[in-house]
Write a protein that holds these residues in place. Structure first.
Motif, PDB file in Angstrom:
ATOM      1  N   VAL A 195       0.833  -1.196   0.000  1.00 60.93           N
ATOM      2  CA  VAL A 195       0.000   0.000   0.000  1.00 60.93           C
ATOM      3  C   VAL A 195       0.873   1.253   0.000  1.00 60.93           C
ATOM      4  CG1 VAL A 195      -0.201   0.294   2.526  1.00 60.93           C
ATOM      5  CG2 VAL A 195      -2.102   0.937   1.032  1.00 60.93           C
ATOM      6  N   GLY A 196       0.366   2.313  -0.621  1.00 64.48           N
ATOM      7  CA  GLY A 196       1.141   3.539  -0.771  1.00 64.48           C
ATOM      8  C   GLY A 196       1.125   4.437   0.450  1.00 64.48           C
ATOM      9  N   PRO A 197       1.966   5.484   0.464  1.00 67.31           N
ATOM     10  CA  PRO A 197       2.113   6.353   1.632  1.00 67.31           C
ATOM     11  C   PRO A 197       0.897   7.217   1.925  1.00 67.31           C
ATOM     12  CG  PRO A 197       3.410   7.188  -0.208  1.00 67.31           C
ATOM     13  CD  PRO A 197       2.918   5.836  -0.615  1.00 67.31           C
ATOM     14  N   GLU A 198       0.024   7.440   0.937  1.00 67.53           N
ATOM     15  CA  GLU A 198      -1.159   8.275   1.181  1.00 67.53           C
ATOM     16  C   GLU A 198      -2.244   7.546   1.952  1.00 67.53           C
ATOM     17  OE1 GLU A 198      -2.656  11.018  -1.895  1.00 67.53           O
ATOM     18  OE2 GLU A 198      -1.186  10.075  -3.219  1.00 67.53           O
ATOM     19  N   ALA A 199      -2.175   6.226   2.024  1.00 69.62           N
ATOM     20  CA  ALA A 199      -3.186   5.451   2.733  1.00 69.62           C
ATOM     21  C   ALA A 199      -2.989   5.605   4.235  1.00 69.62           C
ATOM     22  CB  ALA A 199      -3.110   3.985   2.335  1.00 69.62           C
ATOM     23  N   VAL A 200      -4.019   6.116   4.914  1.00 68.43           N
ATOM     24  CA  VAL A 200      -3.889   6.392   6.340  1.00 68.43           C
ATOM     25  C   VAL A 200      -4.529   5.305   7.206  1.00 68.43           C
ATOM     26  CG1 VAL A 200      -3.786   8.882   5.980  1.00 68.43           C
ATOM     27  CG2 VAL A 200      -6.009   7.773   6.363  1.00 68.43           C
ATOM     28  N   GLY A 201      -5.197   4.354   6.567  1.00 71.86           N
ATOM     29  CA  GLY A 201      -5.880   3.284   7.280  1.00 71.86           C
ATOM     30  C   GLY A 201      -7.054   2.804   6.460  1.00 71.86           C
ATOM     31  N   GLY A 202      -8.033   2.206   7.127  1.00 72.37           N
ATOM     32  CA  GLY A 202      -9.190   1.729   6.384  1.00 72.37           C
ATOM     33  C   GLY A 202     -10.107   0.910   7.263  1.00 72.37           C
TER      34      GLY A 202
END
Length: 368
Positions: free
Chosen positions: A138-145
Motif C-alpha cells: 500500500v502507498g504512503p497516502e493510505a492512512v488506514g481503512g
C-alpha cells in the motif's frame, strides 16, 4: 405448447442462473429463457466482489441477507465446482476499504459506526500500521481503512459458466435460447411467448435485469429499475501483491488486476471514456504505487441494475399468483442466497412474506 415446466425463469445472468440451479437442485423442473443475442447482461461486467462490509448501511435487512449469502459462498462454490468441474475462483480472503487521507478515514469510521449500530460488528477500523501489515504494497497516502473477514471475491464469468454446467447435471432444467415477448396468465399457470413459440409453466420468475420492468407490468408488478454504468480497467498479469480483496482494486487468481471505481448516470450507454479510466487509474496508483509500470490491457463498461434506493427488489404478484421477480445489482454476492434460501422461498410461494423489506411497495409508500 412447445414445452412445459414447473417454473419458467426469464433471464439467464447470474441471478437467473443461480435461482434456476437452486430450484432444479430441489427437484423442480425449470425452463430458463436466455437468448443468444446481447441482452444487457450485467453479469458480464461484474467486478467480482463477494462483499458485505459496505452493503446495507441504513438497510439492516439487506446487510443481513448479504452476510448470510457470503457465509454460504464456501459451500456454494464447492458445490457448483464439484458438479461442473469448473473453478469459480472464490476466495474468502477478507476485504479492505482503503482511506486516502483523514477525511476519507472519518467517513469510513462513520459508516462503520452505523453498521455496528445495526448489529453488524464484523467490520473493524484498522490503522495505517495494521493496513501495511495486511497489505505491504500500500502507498504512503493510505492512512488506514476498514476490514471485514467475511469479504472475498470470485470470478463472475467462471461462476456463471460453472452454474450453467452444474444446472445441466441436475437433469431438471433446460435453457431456451429465445427472447421472451410476452407472458400470459392462464388457469393453470402461465404461457410464455418467445419468438413465435409458446411454453407453459406453473410459476414464472423474472430475472431479466433491465428487461424486467416491461415484462413485470404484464403480471401486475411495478418494478422500477434504472441503469448505472460502471467502468473497469484490467492490467496485464502481475506477480501476487494483493492478498485481501479491496473495494476498488482486486487481483485475480490469474494475476491480472481489476480496477473499478465509477458510478455514471448515462442511460444505456455501455461505452468507456478516457476521463473515467484515467481517474480510476490515478486513484489505484495512489493506493498501490507498484502498479505504475503495469500495462492496461482492457477497459469495459457495464450497466448495474439499480432500484431507486439501491436495494434488491423481490416482488410477488397479488393479482397473478405464482408470478415473481428478482432484481439486484449484487449478483455475485447474493448468488449463494439466490441458489439457496431465495430458491426455497420461490418454491414455497413465500417470497413476499420472507423478504418484506425488498417489496416494491416501499416505493409506492414514498411517493404517497
Amino acid at each position: 405448447m412447445s414445452r412445459t415446466a414447473d417454473i419458467a425463469i426469464v433471464g439467464g445472468g447470474l441471478v437467473g442462473s443461480a435461482l434456476a440451479y437452486g430450484l432444479a437442485s430441489r427437484g423442480a423442473s425449470v425452463l430458463m429463457f436466455d437468448p443468444d443475442a446481447d441482452d444487457l447482461h450485467a453479469s458480464v461486467g461484474n467486478f467480482g466482489l463477494v462483499w458485505v462490509q459496505s452493503k446495507g448501511v441504513g438497510a439492516p435487512d439487506y446487510a443481513a441477507l448479504s452476510r448470510r449469502s457470503a457465509a454460504a459462498w464456501t459451500d456454494f462454490a464447492a458445490d457448483i465446482a464439484g458438479r461442473s468441474g469448473k473453478n469459480p475462483a472464490y476466495d474468502r480472503c477478507g476485504g479492505i476499504k482503503i482511506a486516502l487521507g483523514d477525511s476519507e478515514m472519518e467517513a469510513l469510521e462513520a459508516s462503520v459506526r452505523r453498521l455496528h449500530n445495526q448489529g453488524s460488528d464484523d467490520v473493524v477500523m484498522i490503522s495505517r500500521e495494521e493496513l501495511v501489515d495486511r497489505v505491504p504494497s500500500v502507498g504512503p497516502e493510505a492512512v488506514g481503512g476498514s476490514y471485514c473477514a467475511a469479504d472475498g471475491h470470485a470470478d463472475p464469468l467462471a461462476t456463471h459458466i460453472a452454474l450453467r454446467i452444474a444446472l445441466r447435471t441436475t437433469a431438471r432444467a433446460a435453457v431456451v435460447r429465445r427472447r421472451v415477448d410476452g407472458i400470459v396468465p392462464d388457469g393453470d399457470g402461465f404461457t410464455v411467448l418467445a419468438e413465435g413459440e409458446r411454453f407453459g409453466a406453473g410459476k414464472v420468475v423474472l430475472a431479466a435485469g433491465h428487461g424486467t420492468t416491461a415484462l413485470a407490468a404484464m403480471l401486475g408488478l411495478d418494478v422500477p429499475l434504472r441503469p448505472e454504468r460502471g467502468q473497469i480497467l484490467v492490467t496485464e498479469r502481475l506477480a501476487p501483491f494483493l492478498g485481501p480483496a479491496c473495494f476498488t482494486v482486486r487481483q485475480t487468481n490469474q494475476g491480472s488486476v481489476l480496477i473499478g471505481d465509477s458510478k455514471e448516470d448515462v442511460g444505456f450507454d455501455r461505452g468507456t471514456t478516457p476521463a473515467v479510466g484515467g481517474a480510476m487509474a490515478e486513484r489505484a496508483l495512489r493506493m498501490f504505487p507498484c502498479l505504475a509500470d503495469a500495462r492496461i490491457v482492457r477497459q469495459w463498461g457495464a450497466l448495474r441494475v439499480m432500484s431507486p434506493d439501491g436495494l434488491p427488489i423481490y416482488a410477488q404478484s397479488r393479482t397473478h399468483p405464482g408470478a415473481m421477480s428478482l432484481s439486484c445489482h449484487s449478483g455475485v454476492t447474493l448468488a449463494a442466497a439466490h441458489a439457496g434460501e431465495v430458491a426455497e422461498a420461490v418454491l414455497s410461494g413465500t417470497l413476499a412474506a420472507r423478504y418484506p423489506a425488498f417489496s416494491p411497495d416501499r416505493f409506492a409508500k414514498v411517493s404517497a
